[in-house]
Design an enzyme around this catalytic site. Structure first.
Site, PDB file in Angstrom:
ATOM      1  N   CYS A  98       0.844  -1.187   0.000  1.00 49.34           N
ATOM      2  CA  CYS A  98       0.000   0.000   0.000  1.00 49.34           C
ATOM      3  C   CYS A  98       0.888   1.249   0.000  1.00 49.34           C
ATOM      4  O   CYS A  98       1.974   1.238   0.555  1.00 49.34           O
ATOM      5  CB  CYS A  98      -0.935   0.111   1.186  1.00 49.34           C
ATOM      6  SG  CYS A  98      -2.043  -1.266   1.400  1.00 49.34           S
ATOM      7  N   ASN A 113      -2.205   2.437   5.882  1.00 48.93           N
ATOM      8  CA  ASN A 113      -1.406   1.237   5.580  1.00 48.93           C
ATOM      9  C   ASN A 113      -1.297   0.435   6.866  1.00 48.93           C
ATOM     10  O   ASN A 113      -1.078   1.013   7.925  1.00 48.93           O
ATOM     11  CB  ASN A 113       0.016   1.622   5.161  1.00 48.93           C
ATOM     12  CG  ASN A 113       0.073   2.196   3.772  1.00 48.93           C
ATOM     13  OD1 ASN A 113      -0.923   2.201   3.064  1.00 48.93           O
ATOM     14  ND2 ASN A 113       1.231   2.685   3.391  1.00 48.93           N
ATOM     15  N   GLY A 114      -1.381  -0.859   6.771  1.00 46.16           N
ATOM     16  CA  GLY A 114      -1.225  -1.691   7.964  1.00 46.16           C
ATOM     17  C   GLY A 114      -2.489  -2.478   8.253  1.00 46.16           C
ATOM     18  O   GLY A 114      -3.362  -2.617   7.378  1.00 46.16           O
ATOM     19  N   LYS A 159       5.360  -4.621  -3.294  1.00 46.00           N
ATOM     20  CA  LYS A 159       6.708  -4.435  -2.735  1.00 46.00           C
ATOM     21  C   LYS A 159       6.597  -4.002  -1.284  1.00 46.00           C
ATOM     22  O   LYS A 159       5.673  -3.288  -0.927  1.00 46.00           O
ATOM     23  CB  LYS A 159       7.386  -3.327  -3.547  1.00 46.00           C
ATOM     24  CG  LYS A 159       8.878  -3.245  -3.377  1.00 46.00           C
ATOM     25  CD  LYS A 159       9.572  -4.136  -4.355  1.00 46.00           C
ATOM     26  CE  LYS A 159      11.072  -4.005  -4.299  1.00 46.00           C
ATOM     27  NZ  LYS A 159      11.717  -5.156  -4.945  1.00 46.00           N
ATOM     28  N   HIS A 203      15.359 -38.662  -3.283  1.00 43.77           N
ATOM     29  CA  HIS A 203      14.570 -38.789  -2.056  1.00 43.77           C
ATOM     30  C   HIS A 203      13.134 -38.320  -2.275  1.00 43.77           C
ATOM     31  O   HIS A 203      12.407 -38.114  -1.300  1.00 43.77           O
ATOM     32  CB  HIS A 203      15.241 -38.007  -0.928  1.00 43.77           C
ATOM     33  CG  HIS A 203      16.622 -38.501  -0.647  1.00 43.77           C
ATOM     34  ND1 HIS A 203      16.849 -39.663   0.054  1.00 43.77           N
ATOM     35  CD2 HIS A 203      17.836 -38.035  -1.035  1.00 43.77           C
ATOM     36  CE1 HIS A 203      18.157 -39.871   0.122  1.00 43.77           C
ATOM     37  NE2 HIS A 203      18.773 -38.904  -0.545  1.00 43.77           N
ATOM     38  N   TRP A 215      -3.155  -2.547  -1.467  1.00 42.65           N
ATOM     39  CA  TRP A 215      -2.927  -3.988  -1.593  1.00 42.65           C
ATOM     40  C   TRP A 215      -3.839  -4.606  -0.536  1.00 42.65           C
ATOM     41  O   TRP A 215      -3.639  -4.422   0.665  1.00 42.65           O
ATOM     42  CB  TRP A 215      -1.470  -4.334  -1.325  1.00 42.65           C
ATOM     43  CG  TRP A 215      -1.158  -5.778  -1.518  1.00 42.65           C
ATOM     44  CD1 TRP A 215      -0.807  -6.395  -2.679  1.00 42.65           C
ATOM     45  CD2 TRP A 215      -1.180  -6.808  -0.529  1.00 42.65           C
ATOM     46  NE1 TRP A 215      -0.611  -7.740  -2.466  1.00 42.65           N
ATOM     47  CE2 TRP A 215      -0.830  -8.018  -1.160  1.00 42.65           C
ATOM     48  CE3 TRP A 215      -1.470  -6.824   0.845  1.00 42.65           C
ATOM     49  CZ2 TRP A 215      -0.759  -9.232  -0.473  1.00 42.65           C
ATOM     50  CZ3 TRP A 215      -1.404  -8.031   1.532  1.00 42.65           C
ATOM     51  CH2 TRP A 215      -1.049  -9.221   0.863  1.00 42.65           C
ATOM     52  N   ARG A 220       3.778  -0.618  -4.784  1.00 43.50           N
ATOM     53  CA  ARG A 220       3.522  -1.052  -3.411  1.00 43.50           C
ATOM     54  C   ARG A 220       2.118  -1.613  -3.231  1.00 43.50           C
ATOM     55  O   ARG A 220       1.752  -2.049  -2.144  1.00 43.50           O
ATOM     56  CB  ARG A 220       3.697   0.119  -2.465  1.00 43.50           C
ATOM     57  CG  ARG A 220       5.126   0.492  -2.426  1.00 43.50           C
ATOM     58  CD  ARG A 220       5.405   1.528  -1.404  1.00 43.50           C
ATOM     59  NE  ARG A 220       6.827   1.492  -1.177  1.00 43.50           N
ATOM     60  CZ  ARG A 220       7.398   1.082  -0.060  1.00 43.50           C
ATOM     61  NH1 ARG A 220       6.664   0.676   0.942  1.00 43.50           N
ATOM     62  NH2 ARG A 220       8.689   1.074   0.045  1.00 43.50           N
ATOM     63  N   GLU A 271       7.309 -16.072  -9.225  1.00 45.15           N
ATOM     64  CA  GLU A 271       6.580 -14.859  -8.843  1.00 45.15           C
ATOM     65  C   GLU A 271       6.230 -13.967 -10.029  1.00 45.15           C
ATOM     66  O   GLU A 271       5.250 -13.237  -9.971  1.00 45.15           O
ATOM     67  CB  GLU A 271       7.308 -14.075  -7.769  1.00 45.15           C
ATOM     68  CG  GLU A 271       8.541 -13.355  -8.219  1.00 45.15           C
ATOM     69  CD  GLU A 271       9.203 -12.577  -7.088  1.00 45.15           C
ATOM     70  OE1 GLU A 271       8.503 -11.869  -6.371  1.00 45.15           O
ATOM     71  OE2 GLU A 271      10.431 -12.688  -6.950  1.00 45.15           O
ATOM     72  N   GLU A 314      16.643 -19.173  -5.280  1.00 44.38           N
ATOM     73  CA  GLU A 314      16.319 -17.806  -5.689  1.00 44.38           C
ATOM     74  C   GLU A 314      15.825 -17.780  -7.141  1.00 44.38           C
ATOM     75  O   GLU A 314      14.872 -17.079  -7.469  1.00 44.38           O
ATOM     76  CB  GLU A 314      17.558 -16.908  -5.490  1.00 44.38           C
ATOM     77  CG  GLU A 314      17.428 -15.494  -6.014  1.00 44.38           C
ATOM     78  CD  GLU A 314      16.251 -14.714  -5.469  1.00 44.38           C
ATOM     79  OE1 GLU A 314      15.628 -15.119  -4.468  1.00 44.38           O
ATOM     80  OE2 GLU A 314      15.914 -13.688  -6.088  1.00 44.38           O
ATOM     81  N   LYS A 356      12.160 -16.411  -8.412  1.00 42.03           N
ATOM     82  CA  LYS A 356      12.005 -15.351  -9.419  1.00 42.03           C
ATOM     83  C   LYS A 356      11.055 -15.810 -10.515  1.00 42.03           C
ATOM     84  O   LYS A 356      10.159 -15.085 -10.914  1.00 42.03           O
ATOM     85  CB  LYS A 356      13.389 -15.015  -9.993  1.00 42.03           C
ATOM     86  CG  LYS A 356      13.685 -13.617 -10.313  1.00 42.03           C
ATOM     87  CD  LYS A 356      13.573 -12.600  -9.205  1.00 42.03           C
ATOM     88  CE  LYS A 356      13.625 -13.099  -7.816  1.00 42.03           C
ATOM     89  NZ  LYS A 356      13.532 -12.201  -6.727  1.00 42.03           N
TER      90      LYS A 356
HETATM   91  C1  F6R Z   1      11.086 -11.589  -4.199  1.00 40.39           C
HETATM   92  C2  F6R Z   1      10.912 -10.485  -3.288  1.00 40.39           C
HETATM   93  C3  F6R Z   1      10.548 -10.773  -1.892  1.00 40.39           C
HETATM   94  C4  F6R Z   1      11.387  -9.928  -0.932  1.00 40.39           C
HETATM   95  C5  F6R Z   1      10.891 -10.128   0.498  1.00 40.39           C
HETATM   96  C6  F6R Z   1      11.744  -9.383   1.495  1.00 40.39           C
HETATM   97  O1  F6R Z   1      11.514 -11.160  -5.446  1.00 40.39           O
HETATM   98  O2  F6R Z   1      11.053  -9.349  -3.639  1.00 40.39           O
HETATM   99  O3  F6R Z   1      10.666 -12.129  -1.612  1.00 40.39           O
HETATM  100  O4  F6R Z   1      12.722 -10.307  -1.055  1.00 40.39           O
HETATM  101  O5  F6R Z   1       9.579  -9.669   0.582  1.00 40.39           O
HETATM  102  O6  F6R Z   1      11.723  -8.016   1.252  1.00 40.39           O
HETATM  103  P1  F6R Z   1      12.751  -7.054   1.915  1.00 40.39           P
HETATM  104  O7  F6R Z   1      14.100  -7.393   1.392  1.00 40.39           O
HETATM  105  O8  F6R Z   1      12.312  -5.684   1.535  1.00 40.39           O
HETATM  106  O9  F6R Z   1      12.692  -7.289   3.404  1.00 40.39           O
END
Ligand code: F6R
Length: 608
Positions: A2, A99-100, A603, A506, A75, A27, A490, A483, A487
């Protein structure tokens, strides 16, 4: 998660609110809204489901010259994405963006009478509660906000306006960031400094438990207990180009391609190639304190967690007598984990605002353990609350999927490990290869990105129609595979999971069939032959393997090969991760999805 914006000044508030929301759209992007107030207290409330462009359409018929307003991009937490659940929410003359999460909203709702609830949100309960306390007198809005917040359990960053006081915005935070921008004859507000860039460089980061009344020419901050707080004006370092696409089609590609420079920024002034030493000032630990470290806890979520996993593989290679535990913050915060006295905790977060990571930081600090932040966002909550830290300095990461932060978080942690090893008396000769490769890495990243882009583009059409993928690696290539899988899933929504090669037999080997492709990371090294045997097992079951390798004479008959010719060996998984980032990007473009704003995500996860 948000975004909040606010404006009070001499300019058109709608213009700033919309442009600010666009900057914060990463966000949260399921709905958005703004409210502005005219001088005589007439409110214009506009809300729309979906992206900010939908809100802009409404604006065409509702242009106002108002000079004060607040806005929000959402969000969803409580209540589906819809216009009625979009912020600002209203009760009487009061409008609020939030937000929250208000955890006790059901209980609070019972205290409110005479309000006709329209949405399913916790936020509407808060605005109705504030309205129930709103009375004439000095600072009527701020007083009502404070009384309501004293009853709230949960997290919030809020901005509130009243049509009866169309010259001030009341803002408050507990667990959700807010930045006040100080301009000339204008005061701005945002949940993230990027919305303020280009408008002002002077900012005040609100702390938890603080309430501010902002007017066009003044800011007054108090605690919830009415103690005055002196203003701490800081400089916003980000510039406009850092938050623009700069000629790329998407932020994700820009941020992948920026990694030679962003890693160079992480290294700047911290590594001496000549004598092979690393110097980090930020952690604030003397050589004696570094020598005493016996245990590292690395805490993060998602990509930050993976960076911690990979860093741990390296640090334990060269640091004697040390144990390392890398943990997922959302789990760790509820575990009753014992942390030995001689531990240091590395708190890893790009945004510096992730709720679970922040909660771990606070509980680890309470146990008396020293905390070191590996953070990107300058002035963020985690950066401010850790005992010491190393900023990774990669600049704003706008695309929801984290890329450049991973590389720099990982290397920053390895550098911290090197400072421990140096202090513990590990001879420079033994650390030499690590230091030399770190110094060479920005250039190797540049070469790898240039080398891999076309081959990746050439193969993606073979993989866009798969629904499943298995990512495989051994040793340091295993966390890199984790990782890579994150990627891909997502952004492209292909169900991708990572396994250590040795785990195949396994269980996961049972999955191999035509519905799956396998991404096999095959770096040179001691375990290469073992990984090759595992690849053979997959091939024997007609697996569809993409190999990423730096082995020159690689000759396995796999479906696709993506080669890396860099001489970097220890950190080859970092280079392989770049190739996987490109792969995730181009597969998603091939599928026609929104690569910067994947569905259901946002984000900076500021709620639990
Ligand atoms: C994946 C991604 C998330 C962040 C996670 C932690 O591409 O962006 O998995 O890595 O939400 O976010 P931060 O680093 O901001 O604590």
């Amino acid at each position: 998660m948000c975004g909040i914006v606010g404006y009070v000044g001499n300019k058109n508030a709608q213009d700033f609110l919309i442009s600010g929301l666009k900057r914060l759209e990463y966000r949260g992007y399921d709905s958005a809204g703004i409210v502005t107030l005219s001088e005589n207290g007439e409110a214009t409330l506009l809300r729309a489901k979906g992206k900010i462009v939908n809100l802009e359409e409404k604006l065409l018929e509702n242009r106002r010259e108002d000079k004060i307003g607040i806005g929000h991009t959402r969000w969803a937490t409580h209540g589906e994405p819809s216009e009625v659940n979009a912020h600002p929410h209203q009760a009487g003359k009061i409008y609020l963006v939030h937000n929250g999460i208000i955890e006790n909203y059901k209980e609070l709702r019972r205290h409110i009478s005479g309000h006709d609830f329209k949405s399913q949100t916790d936020t509407e309960v808060l605005v109705a509660l504030i309205n129930s306390f709103y009375k004439d007198g000095e600072y009527p809005l701020a007083n009502a906000v404070v009384q309501a917040l004293k009853l709230v359990k949960g997290t919030y960053g809020i901005a509130v306006v009243s049509a009866e006081n169309p010259e001030e915005i009341v803002v408050a935070r507990s667990g959700s960031p807010l930045v006040i921008g100080i301009g000339t004859d204008e005061t701005l507000l945002a949940s993230d400094a990027s919305a303020l860039v280009g408008h002002t460089k002077r900012a005040i980061y609100l702390n938890d438990g603080e309430v501010a009344v902002i007017r066009k020419d003044s800011v007054e901050i108090k605690t919830l207990n009415a103690e005055p707080v002196s203003l701490r004006v800081e400089e916003i370092e980000t510039n406009l180009s850092a938050i623009q696409k700069g000629g790329y089609d998407h932020f994700l590609l820009k941020e992948i391609m920026e990694q030679p420079e962003s890693l160079a920024e992480t290294l700047r002034g911290r590594i001496n190639a000549e004598d092979g030493t690393v110097r980090l000032g930020g952690p604030g630990l003397s050589a004696a304190e570094l020598r005493k470290i016996k245990h590292l806890v690395i805490v993060g979520c998602g990509t930050a967690y993976h960076a911690g996993l990979l860093a741990a593989y390296y640090i334990e290679q060269f640091t004697p007598e040390i144990t390392i535990e890398t943990v997922i913050a959302s789990e760790y915060r509820y575990r009753n984990a014992y942390i030995p006295e001689d531990s240091v905790a590395l708190i890893v977060s790009q945004s510096g605002e992730t709720a679970d990571t922040l909660a771990c930081l606070r509980s680890i600090k309470e146990k008396g353990i020293r905390t070191i932040g590996i953070v990107n966002a300058i002035g963020s909550t985690i950066a401010r609350e850790v005992d010491g830290g190393t900023y990774v300095h990669v600049g704003p990461e706008i695309s929801v999927a984290s890329t450049k932060a991973f590389t720099s978080q990982m290397i920053a942690m390895v550098m911290f490990g090197l400072t421990i090893a140096q202090a513990k008396g590990v001879p420079a000769m033994m650390l030499k290869n690590y230091v030399e490769e770190i110094v060479a890495l920005p250039e190797a990243i540049r070469e790898t990105l240039a080398e891999a882009t076309e081959p990746v583009k050439e193969i993606v059409s073979n993989y866009v129609d798969y629904d499943h993928a298995i990512y495989l690696g051994r040793d340091t290539a295993y966390p890199a595979a984790m990782e890579g899988a994150l990627k891909l899933k997502e952004v492209s929504y292909i169900d991708a999971n990572a396994y250590a090669f040795g785990e195949l037999k396994h269980g996961p080997l049972a999955l191999v069939d035509d519905r799956f492709f396998e991404m096999a990371l095959l770096p040179k090294g001691e375990l290469y032959e073992k990984a090759v045997s595992n690849v053979q097992e997959v091939l024997a079951r007609n697996g569809h393997i993409i190999a990423i390798t730096n082995v020159e004479d690689f000759d396995l008959e796999v479906e696709s090969v993506l080669r890396i010719s860099s001489k970097i060996e220890l950190f080859a998984p970092v280079l392989m991760n770049l190739v996987m980032q490109l792969f995730a990007y181009y597969v998603t473009i091939g599928k026609g999805y929104n690569v910067d704003q994947p569905r259901n995500l946002a984000k900076s996860v500021t709620v639990e």
